[in-house]
Design a protein around this motif. Structure first.
Motif, PDB file in Angstrom:
ATOM      1  N   VAL A 162      -6.027 -16.800  19.760  1.00  0.00           N
ATOM      2  CA  VAL A 162      -6.845 -18.000  19.734  1.00  0.00           C
ATOM      3  C   VAL A 162      -6.924 -18.737  19.071  1.00  0.00           C
ATOM      4  O   VAL A 162      -7.304 -18.711  17.443  1.00  0.00           O
ATOM      5  N   VAL A 163      -7.010 -19.783  19.373  1.00  0.00           N
ATOM      6  CA  VAL A 163      -7.914 -21.443  17.632  1.00  0.00           C
ATOM      7  C   VAL A 163      -9.009 -21.598  18.341  1.00  0.00           C
ATOM      8  O   VAL A 163      -9.342 -21.951  18.807  1.00  0.00           O
ATOM      9  N   GLY A 164      -9.385 -21.785  16.777  1.00  0.00           N
ATOM     10  CA  GLY A 164     -10.964 -22.391  16.806  1.00  0.00           C
ATOM     11  C   GLY A 164     -11.914 -20.797  16.772  1.00  0.00           C
ATOM     12  O   GLY A 164     -12.191 -19.701  17.871  1.00  0.00           O
ATOM     13  N   ALA A 165     -13.144 -20.667  15.773  1.00  0.00           N
ATOM     14  CA  ALA A 165     -13.242 -19.144  15.930  1.00  0.00           C
ATOM     15  C   ALA A 165     -15.262 -19.859  16.352  1.00  0.00           C
ATOM     16  O   ALA A 165     -15.823 -19.772  15.356  1.00  0.00           O
ATOM     17  N   GLY A 166     -15.101 -21.427  17.155  1.00  0.00           N
ATOM     18  CA  GLY A 166     -16.693 -21.472  17.362  1.00  0.00           C
ATOM     19  C   GLY A 166     -17.064 -20.914  18.706  1.00  0.00           C
ATOM     20  O   GLY A 166     -16.871 -19.516  19.312  1.00  0.00           O
ATOM     21  N   ALA A 167     -18.207 -21.445  19.493  1.00  0.00           N
ATOM     22  CA  ALA A 167     -19.428 -20.819  20.332  1.00  0.00           C
ATOM     23  C   ALA A 167     -17.647 -20.723  21.579  1.00  0.00           C
ATOM     24  O   ALA A 167     -17.539 -19.158  22.221  1.00  0.00           O
ATOM     25  N   ALA A 168     -17.166 -21.348  22.055  1.00  0.00           N
ATOM     26  CA  ALA A 168     -16.106 -20.720  22.804  1.00  0.00           C
ATOM     27  C   ALA A 168     -15.064 -19.509  22.609  1.00  0.00           C
ATOM     28  O   ALA A 168     -14.880 -19.094  22.792  1.00  0.00           O
ATOM     29  N   GLY A 169     -14.598 -19.796  20.881  1.00  0.00           N
ATOM     30  CA  GLY A 169     -13.153 -19.053  20.835  1.00  0.00           C
ATOM     31  C   GLY A 169     -13.756 -17.834  20.059  1.00  0.00           C
ATOM     32  O   GLY A 169     -13.436 -16.820  20.454  1.00  0.00           O
ATOM     33  N   LEU A 170     -15.055 -17.875  19.908  1.00  0.00           N
ATOM     34  CA  LEU A 170     -15.891 -16.167  19.519  1.00  0.00           C
ATOM     35  C   LEU A 170     -16.078 -15.506  20.795  1.00  0.00           C
ATOM     36  O   LEU A 170     -15.293 -14.332  21.109  1.00  0.00           O
ATOM     37  N   VAL A 175     -14.090 -11.297  24.586  1.00  0.00           N
ATOM     38  CA  VAL A 175     -13.888 -10.554  25.732  1.00  0.00           C
ATOM     39  C   VAL A 175     -12.392  -9.902  25.500  1.00  0.00           C
ATOM     40  O   VAL A 175     -12.280  -8.741  26.522  1.00  0.00           O
ATOM     41  N   LEU A 176     -11.675 -10.493  25.117  1.00  0.00           N
ATOM     42  CA  LEU A 176     -10.305  -9.593  24.384  1.00  0.00           C
ATOM     43  C   LEU A 176     -10.466  -8.811  24.030  1.00  0.00           C
ATOM     44  O   LEU A 176      -9.293  -7.809  24.206  1.00  0.00           O
ATOM     45  N   ALA A 177     -11.248  -7.927  22.947  1.00  0.00           N
ATOM     46  CA  ALA A 177     -10.945  -7.295  22.771  1.00  0.00           C
ATOM     47  C   ALA A 177     -11.971  -6.470  23.162  1.00  0.00           C
ATOM     48  O   ALA A 177     -11.683  -4.463  23.104  1.00  0.00           O
ATOM     49  N   ALA A 178     -13.317  -6.882  24.096  1.00  0.00           N
ATOM     50  CA  ALA A 178     -13.740  -6.025  25.283  1.00  0.00           C
ATOM     51  C   ALA A 178     -12.397  -4.658  25.903  1.00  0.00           C
ATOM     52  O   ALA A 178     -12.594  -4.229  26.930  1.00  0.00           O
ATOM     53  N   GLN A 179     -11.020  -5.715  26.189  1.00  0.00           N
ATOM     54  CA  GLN A 179     -10.192  -5.184  27.303  1.00  0.00           C
ATOM     55  C   GLN A 179      -9.241  -4.685  26.489  1.00  0.00           C
ATOM     56  O   GLN A 179      -8.039  -4.342  26.740  1.00  0.00           O
ATOM     57  N   ASN A 180      -9.086  -4.629  25.254  1.00  0.00           N
ATOM     58  CA  ASN A 180      -8.139  -3.673  24.661  1.00  0.00           C
ATOM     59  C   ASN A 180      -6.985  -4.745  24.608  1.00  0.00           C
ATOM     60  O   ASN A 180      -5.895  -4.491  24.734  1.00  0.00           O
ATOM     61  N   ALA A 439     -12.336 -17.854  30.775  1.00  0.00           N
ATOM     62  CA  ALA A 439     -10.891 -18.152  30.710  1.00  0.00           C
ATOM     63  C   ALA A 439     -10.351 -17.315  29.562  1.00  0.00           C
ATOM     64  O   ALA A 439      -9.060 -17.098  30.004  1.00  0.00           O
ATOM     65  N   ALA A 440     -11.290 -16.774  29.034  1.00  0.00           N
ATOM     66  CA  ALA A 440     -10.331 -15.454  28.065  1.00  0.00           C
ATOM     67  C   ALA A 440     -10.319 -13.901  29.791  1.00  0.00           C
ATOM     68  O   ALA A 440      -8.967 -13.521  29.374  1.00  0.00           O
ATOM     69  N   GLU A 441     -10.874 -13.965  30.497  1.00  0.00           N
ATOM     70  CA  GLU A 441     -11.111 -13.058  31.278  1.00  0.00           C
ATOM     71  C   GLU A 441      -9.933 -13.743  32.616  1.00  0.00           C
ATOM     72  O   GLU A 441      -9.073 -12.613  33.173  1.00  0.00           O
ATOM     73  N   ALA A 442      -9.595 -15.149  32.305  1.00  0.00           N
ATOM     74  CA  ALA A 442      -8.431 -15.398  33.894  1.00  0.00           C
ATOM     75  C   ALA A 442      -6.799 -15.343  33.027  1.00  0.00           C
ATOM     76  O   ALA A 442      -6.518 -14.815  33.578  1.00  0.00           O
ATOM     77  N   LEU A 443      -7.239 -15.386  31.354  1.00  0.00           N
ATOM     78  CA  LEU A 443      -6.137 -15.042  30.856  1.00  0.00           C
ATOM     79  C   LEU A 443      -5.276 -13.722  31.127  1.00  0.00           C
ATOM     80  O   LEU A 443      -4.094 -13.327  30.956  1.00  0.00           O
ATOM     81  N   ALA A 444      -6.387 -12.875  30.914  1.00  0.00           N
ATOM     82  CA  ALA A 444      -6.127 -11.254  30.944  1.00  0.00           C
ATOM     83  C   ALA A 444      -5.967 -10.836  32.066  1.00  0.00           C
ATOM     84  O   ALA A 444      -5.080  -9.961  32.591  1.00  0.00           O
ATOM     85  N   GLN A 445      -5.894 -11.701  33.193  1.00  0.00           N
ATOM     86  CA  GLN A 445      -5.400 -11.396  34.319  1.00  0.00           C
ATOM     87  C   GLN A 445      -4.287 -11.868  34.555  1.00  0.00           C
ATOM     88  O   GLN A 445      -3.304 -11.006  35.526  1.00  0.00           O
ATOM     89  N   SER A 446      -4.231 -12.647  34.355  1.00  0.00           N
ATOM     90  CA  SER A 446      -2.785 -13.467  34.198  1.00  0.00           C
ATOM     91  C   SER A 446      -2.073 -12.399  33.001  1.00  0.00           C
ATOM     92  O   SER A 446      -0.622 -11.888  33.651  1.00  0.00           O
TER      93      SER A 446
END
Length: 456
Positions: A162-170, A175-180, A439-446
């Motif tokens: 993940v690039v960028g730790a603003g509102a979107a990246g955080l 989401v990714l952390a919650a899905q391990n 985006a994180a949820e869709a990415l995780a599903q992929s």
């Protein structure tokens, strides 16, 4: 610019050497911030016309703050932390940046100088002109010391970068952390949060990140991503890591890349928009919120909600707002008192801003005295990394910017590249956070589909 009298202690007081003069600074804050707070607004001269230059964007997106630092030319002083005894030199000026004889070029050629055609076809003079142009071209002199050895390389492998730790990246990282899902979050700044910490306040913005929000091994700060490449081992982000330890190159191989680098502060086209003392709204909010530095009197110009939010922020922090000029309008009913719709803005001053003028709705020319002009417009998407990774970029006529083309879940034309936030076009912090989550949820599903052999 001056330091706010009620600003909390920002760090250790130090001094730097500016061309033989001692200037005060705060350890760790950007060099350019310390300089303007010390009253040093001119940091360089422009390449061709030798116009005075001072910091504009405070995000490394323009070249106005480049200086020679400890013998190294063309350093972005808006990005470099101040250290005790730093030696700073202005560039491209003779005999000095404050009094530069080559500034006469700007006066002699008010309609522009085309040195390519000057004396073209005139024997001898043509050769002399070419030699003079070559001597004057470029910015800065060679470093005083040989280049260091190549930086050591560190290779990291993860499932999601993940690039960028603003509102979107955080939001995406949570989401990714919650899905391990194993991921690595890369942030150019030394803290997480982006505009949530230092941007113009937004009423519905998520709160700034709490300490310990993400596991430390999942985050790298002071990491500047410079490219997205392919080699025989796969796709990887190339980055410069200036965080803990010695600087080193970082290669981050991942199965998916979620890019949320935000946007660049654009420049509005108006007369004297390059004068020292003209700042992007991002720079103004960063200076006042993180470093307690603000102008005495400011004129604000631009459009959209950020213009009015910035006016309120500056007023709250003690800056006298001399004008708020909306170039598009209409002026909303809850706008700060005195806000007007106007056109044809112009900054006034010789080597620094001393005034601002505009044409009001009746056609009357209005001029106010000020020491800063703050430009508040929507950011221009930082699409470069996504484009390099294979994403499609198109011109968005409604927003008047180039932005990454993506579906509602952030999927791009490159199957492994997702985007979120301002890189898709300017949006509020709340909208950017929602982008990041989707985006994180869709990415995780992929990734799940890919793991079971389905189409990714």
């Amino acid at each position: 610019m001056r330091r706010l009298p009620d600003a909390a202690s920002r760090g250790k007081s130090i001094t730097m050497d500016l061309e033989g003069e001692t200037v005060p600074a705060i350890e760790g804050e950007p060099v350019a911030c310390s300089l303007i707070a010390a009253g040093e607004s001119v940091l360089a001269r422009s390449i061709k016309y030798h116009r005075a230059r001072g910091p504009y964007c405070f995000s490394g997106a323009c070249s106005h703050c480049l200086m020679r630092v400890d013998g190294l030319p063309n350093v972005y002083t808006c990005r470099v932390p101040a250290r005790q005894g730093m030696k700073l030199e202005r560039q491209n000026a003779y005999p000095s940046a404050k009094v530069d004889v080559f500034e006469a070029i700007d006066w002699f050629f008010p309609k522009g100088l085309d040195h390519h055609e000057m004396f073209a076809g005139v024997p001898v003079a043509e050769q002399v002109m070419a030699k003079v142009a070559r001597q004057l071209a470029g910015l800065g002199l060679l470093p005083t010391a040989p280049a260091p050895e190549r930086l050591p390389v560190e290779t990291v492998r993860t499932r999601v970068a993940v690039v960028g730790a603003g509102a979107a990246g955080l939001a995406a990282a949570q989401v990714l952390a919650a899905q391990n899902l194993p991921f690595l979050l890369l942030e150019r700044d030394n803290v997480l949060g982006g505009r949530l910490l230092s941007g113009v306040p937004e009423a519905d913005a998520p709160p700034p990140p709490a300490e310990g929000l993400l596991a430390p091994e999942r985050v790298r700060t002071r990491v500047t991503v410079i490219g997205l490449f392919d080699d025989e081992e796969g796709r990887f982000l190339a980055a410069v890591n200036e965080g803990t330890g010695e600087p080193r190159l970082l290669r981050v191989y991942a199965e998916r890349f979620l890019l949320a680098p935000g946007g660049h502060p654009p420049m509005l086209p108006f007369e004297n928009n390059d004068l020292p003392g003209v700042y992007a709204s991002h720079a103004a909010s960063l200076l006042v919120r993180r470093y307690g530095v603000a102008p005495e009197v400011a004129a604000l110009v631009g459009s959209g909600p950020e213009l009015y939010a910035l006016a309120r922020l500056m007023t709250e922090r003690g800056t006298k707002v001399a004008a708020v000029v909306d170039l598009k309008g209409p002026v909303p009913a809850d706008a700060p008192a005195g806000a007007v719709q106007g056109s044809e803005p112009k900054a006034h001053g010789h080597n620094a801003v001393s005034g601002f003028s505009y044409q009001d709705a009746s056609g009357r020319r209005v001029k106010v005295a000020c020491d800063a002009v703050l430009v508040a417009v929507a950011p221009s998407p930082s699409f470069e990394l996504a484009r390099q990774g294979g994403a499609k970029v198109e011109y968005d006529e409604a927003r008047e910017v180039f932005a990454v083309v993506a579906d509602a879940e952030g999927r791009t034309e490159a199957a492994d590249v997702y985007v979120a936030g301002d890189v898709r076009g300017a949006r509020s912090a709340a909208q950017a956070a929602a982008d990041g989550r989707r985006a994180a949820e869709a990415l995780a599903q992929s990734l799940t589909r890919a793991a079971v052999g389905g189409k990714s």
